[in-house]
Design a protein around this motif. Structure first.
Motif, mmCIF file in Angstrom:
data_model
loop_
_atom_site.group_PDB
_atom_site.id
_atom_site.type_symbol
_atom_site.label_atom_id
_atom_site.label_comp_id
_atom_site.label_asym_id
_atom_site.label_seq_id
_atom_site.Cartn_x
_atom_site.Cartn_y
_atom_site.Cartn_z
ATOM 1 N N LEU A 269 -17.026 15.114 11.509
ATOM 2 C CA LEU A 269 -16.527 15.929 10.404
ATOM 3 C C LEU A 269 -16.466 15.066 9.145
ATOM 4 C CD1 LEU A 269 -13.610 17.927 12.072
ATOM 5 C CD2 LEU A 269 -16.027 18.526 11.885
ATOM 6 N N TRP A 330 -13.759 24.590 13.692
ATOM 7 C CA TRP A 330 -14.578 23.451 13.263
ATOM 8 C C TRP A 330 -15.702 23.160 14.248
ATOM 9 C CZ3 TRP A 330 -15.611 21.645 8.823
ATOM 10 C CH2 TRP A 330 -14.670 21.716 7.784
ATOM 11 N N SER A 337 -19.652 18.412 16.956
ATOM 12 C CA SER A 337 -18.530 17.607 16.461
ATOM 13 C C SER A 337 -17.398 17.593 17.490
ATOM 14 C CB SER A 337 -18.014 18.162 15.135
ATOM 15 O OG SER A 337 -17.471 19.467 15.308
ATOM 16 N N PRO A 339 -13.666 17.787 16.901
ATOM 17 C CA PRO A 339 -12.458 17.884 16.069
ATOM 18 C C PRO A 339 -11.179 17.527 16.818
ATOM 19 C CG PRO A 339 -13.329 20.061 16.544
ATOM 20 C CD PRO A 339 -14.355 19.081 17.016
#
Length: 389
Positions: A269, A330, A337, A339
């Motif tokens: 991120l 996210w 990713s 998160p």
């Protein structure tokens, strides 16, 4: 408000040129909030029969706080002598807290509204005034607008609202160096939202964060872990009330900040726009339309820095559900990713950052108004220490 919670105040009156007039008798205020200018102005009108413009809080006490307030003329009421300390100047005093200052902002607002063919009608209403902002409502020929002035360290808000005009933020009408005129946002402030509304708020913020290139934003603070380290050390040094064990834990967090960035980068991120004070009270609207308010605290940093302020007052099970929604959003926004790992790394860092922000407020506001924020740096440092355990 129960009798034991009743607040009372006296007003140290001054003329617009700063000439001291006198100290009023005490009167009751039906609001627990020291910055609630509307409640104080209304109470003074009802109890004393005078119209005032609230400038600042001059002395904190229970039950009778003292505010400095401006009057157009010397009122025909009994007054005591004014303590010079209540009207003495301070180099850190903000423009709206000085005699004549509110009139300068209102004159600018009226001129700006006239320029766009939307003249002000009727009397402006002072809503709030303290060391971080002043807020007025101005009736106009096309409905109310809001005048907001802020300190220099929040002054990028106007340029940011202009940049975010395509998103659910207040509609900017005009701006100057430290003030904005914004359109009325229908609805209510959404304190203590139900779970569905809280998740919608998160989605609105993430949509802005994923849609706006930080390089296109106006100049604003940048909160990288490495840049936070020196100010965090100073914040801890100026908070002697932090318990020794907590000091050791926070020192460990601070020591690790310069090496934190690679670990965060590995989670996938990127730094983006951070609201900085994201919570339900800074969202306004109804069940169908929500608008995110108060972008003065904003900066560039890790997107999960906003989790702390949003969830801090929520019951733990509620906060956990909102946080899981946040992380899932996210994961969808940035496939691959992590998160959840990022949030684990961010939590202590975010709490230390909160402490440094409050320390910065204390550095830049006059001492008589420190009680608004005096306990906050130590509270957030203790929170950071708790997160390490």
């Amino acid at each position: 408000m129960t009798p034991q919670d009743e607040r009372r105040a006296r007003l140290a009156l001054v003329l617009p040129d700063g000439t001291p007039v006198g100290l009023t008798a005490a009167f009751r205020i039906d609001s627990p909030y020291e910055q609630d200018a509307a409640a104080i102005v209304d109470a003074a009108r009802g109890a004393l029969g005078i119209d005032v413009v609230l400038l600042r809080i001059a002395a904190w006490s229970v039950p009778d706080a003292v505010y400095t307030a401006e009057v157009a003329d010397i009122p025909a009421i009994a007054l005591d002598p004014v303590d010079p300390a209540f009207v003495a100047d301070d180099p850190l005093r903000l423009t709206w807290a000085r005699p004549g200052g509110p009139g300068e902002y209102l004159a600018w607002a009226r001129e700006a509204l006239a320029d766009i063919g939307r003249p002000a009608v009727g009397d402006p209403v002072q809503v709030r005034s303290w060391n971080l902002s002043t807020l007025w409502m101005l009736p106009t020929s096309a409905g109310p607008v809001w005048l907001k002035a802020v300190p220099s360290f929040f002054a990028h808000e106007g340029a940011l609202l202009e940049r975010l005009s395509a998103f659910p933020v207040p509609r900017l009408i005009a701006r100057t160096a430290d003030a904005v005129l914004i359109a009325e946002v229908p609805g209510d402030d959404r304190y203590d939202p139900p779970i569905g509304a809280a998740c919608r708020m998160v989605d609105l913020l993430i949509d802005i964060q994923t849609s706006v290139d930080p390089a296109t934003l106006p100049p604003m603070p940048a909160w990288t872990p490495a840049s936070l380290a020196p100010v965090a050390e100073r914040t801890l040094r100026l908070a002697p009330e932090v318990a020794p064990a907590d000091r050791d834990a926070v020192s460990t967090i601070i020591d690790g900040l310069p090496e934190l960035q690679p670990s965060l980068d590995a989670c996938g991120l990127s730094d983006t726009l951070v609201h900085g004070d994201f919570h339900g009270g800074n969202v306004r609207g109804d069940d169908d339309h929500l608008v995110i308010l108060d972008w003065g605290d904003s900066g560039i940093g890790h997107p999960l820095l906003d989790v702390a302020a949003f969830t801090e007052r929520m019951p733990p099970p509620f906060a956990a559900r909102v946080t899981e929604h946040w992380l899932a959003a996210w994961r969808r926004a940035v496939p691959g990713s992590d998160p959840a790992r990022a949030l684990e790394l961010v939590r202590p860092y975010a709490a230390v950052r909160q402490a440094t922000l409050y320390r910065a407020f204390l550095d830049r506001i006059e001492p008589s108004e420190h009680p608004y924020h005096a306990q906050d740096p130590a509270m957030w440092l203790a929170r950071a220490a708790e997160l390490t355990r």
